[in-house]
Scaffold this motif. Structure first.
Motif, mmCIF file in Angstrom:
data_model
loop_
_atom_site.group_PDB
_atom_site.id
_atom_site.type_symbol
_atom_site.label_atom_id
_atom_site.label_comp_id
_atom_site.label_asym_id
_atom_site.label_seq_id
_atom_site.Cartn_x
_atom_site.Cartn_y
_atom_site.Cartn_z
ATOM 1 N N GLU A 1 0.818 -1.205 0.000
ATOM 2 C CA GLU A 1 0.000 0.000 0.000
ATOM 3 C C GLU A 1 0.855 1.260 0.000
ATOM 4 O O GLU A 1 0.420 2.313 -0.469
ATOM 5 C CB GLU A 1 -0.927 0.003 1.231
ATOM 6 N N ILE B 1 -9.587 -5.593 -6.975
ATOM 7 C CA ILE B 1 -8.431 -4.732 -6.714
ATOM 8 C C ILE B 1 -7.917 -4.146 -8.027
ATOM 9 O O ILE B 1 -7.576 -2.954 -8.103
ATOM 10 C CB ILE B 1 -7.314 -5.531 -6.002
ATOM 11 N N ASN C 1 -7.987 -0.119 -8.728
ATOM 12 C CA ASN C 1 -6.733 0.576 -9.025
ATOM 13 C C ASN C 1 -6.693 1.109 -10.448
ATOM 14 O O ASN C 1 -6.064 2.142 -10.728
ATOM 15 C CB ASN C 1 -5.541 -0.351 -8.782
ATOM 16 N N CYS D 1 -7.975 -1.562 -0.507
ATOM 17 C CA CYS D 1 -7.623 -0.433 -1.380
ATOM 18 C C CYS D 1 -8.085 0.918 -0.830
ATOM 19 O O CYS D 1 -7.413 1.929 -1.039
ATOM 20 C CB CYS D 1 -8.216 -0.642 -2.770
#
Length: 315
Positions: free
Chosen positions: A154, A210, A214, A272
């Motif tokens: 992260e 994810i 993203n 996320c």
């Protein structure tokens, strides 16, 4: 002598005890690696978790003069799963408090095995995370503290996939070694204790969501980054050992697909967009709460039964 009972007349060789023993055997590789990697502190935590769970169930049933059920090994499995989710050098009262909460509050107060509405071990972990955040996120070993692989991901730092696969990094006792978790999961599949449906869809949907999140936000969508999410944190352990819990997961095939996809979506959102790098425990707990709704809408309709229309039901 005939055994007269209501149909269907199906007999299975498996029992609660045999299934729990299989799950305990499947957990051995990851817990043994955790003790080897982190040392004696991890072993003490595992022992305290199991002892607290077994003792809590036995004492609760003795106090209320109920039949003793600890010999079905379900309390042992709850203790082992709780240990999987705890830091290796947790202070002694943390696993004890977690074990008491898992068994007494989540399991026994709702009627015992089969009546709990969420996974007891994960409920205990979430309780401990909320109540003692600093202690539950302290992964220091021999006085040396380091960021977990998920936190590094992260933060945009590079992670070594081989290190993640082998488990040579910090984290919870039973979540670090992907190869050990996969060995245990394969054992459960071979023994037909679980099917691959929930684990594969859960892991696959997590990666997919994810990637989508993203992609929209302009984050990292590289293969190394996505594989890092699979091999780090509690995703693999959660997918094989916790999301597949018989009591708190759907029994219908369609329901299991929906359930696993929901877990993937929630895990991706927590990882996320959440304040914490991890989100598996909370995702599975929320998924457990949605199981009755999922099953109610995916159960097969008996042949010849017509669904009532809203107008007919109101008459």
């Amino acid at each position: 002598m005939y055994n007269v009972s209501v149909s269907p007349h199906i007999r299975a060789k498996s029992s609660v005890r045999s299934i729990m023993i299989d799950v305990a055997i499947a957990l051995i590789p990851t817990l043994v690696f955790g003790v080897f990697h982190f040392g004696a502190g991890a072993l003490v935590t595992v022992i305290l978790c199991v002892a607290a769970c077994v003792a809590s169930e036995a004492l609760f049933e003795l106090a209320l003069k109920k039949p003793i059920t600890v010999f079905d090994c379900s309390a042992v499995v709850t203790g082992l799963i709780l240990a999987v989710n705890l830091p290796p050098n947790a202070v002694w009262w943390l696993p004890v408090l977690g074990g008491v909460f898992a068994i007494v509050v989540v399991k026994m107060l709702f009627g015992g095995l089969g009546q709990n509405f969420m996974n007891p071990a994960l409920a205990a972990r979430c309780f401990l995370l909320i109540s003692f955040t600093s202690r539950m996120t302290d992964f220091a070993v021999d006085g040396v503290s380091s960021a977990t692989p998920l936190a590094m991901l992260e933060a945009g730092q590079k992670t070594d996939l081989l290190t993640l696969f082998l488990g040579l990094h910090g984290g919870c006792i039973g979540e670090v070694s992907s190869v050990a978790i996969l060995a245990g999961g394969l054992y459960l599949i071979i023994k037909k204790v679980i099917s691959v449906r929930i684990p594969l869809i859960y892991i696959g949907s997590t990666v997919l969501f994810i990637f989508v999140i993203n992609l929209i936000s302009g984050g990292d969508i590289s293969a190394v980054y996505l594989l890092g999410h699979i091999l780090s944190g509690g995703l693999l352990a959660g997918a094989f050992f916790m999301a597949t819990d018989y009591v708190t997961s759907p029994i219908t095939a369609k329901g299991q697909v929906i359930y696993a996809a929901v877990l993937g979506l929630l895990t991706a959102l927590f990882r996320c967009l959440g304040a914490s790098a991890e989100g598996v425990s909370y995702a599975i707990i929320i998924g457990n709460l949605l199981v009755p709704l999922i099953e109610n809408n995916t159960v097969s309709r008996p042949f010849g039964l017509k669904r009532e229309k809203k107008g007919d039901a109101a008459k």
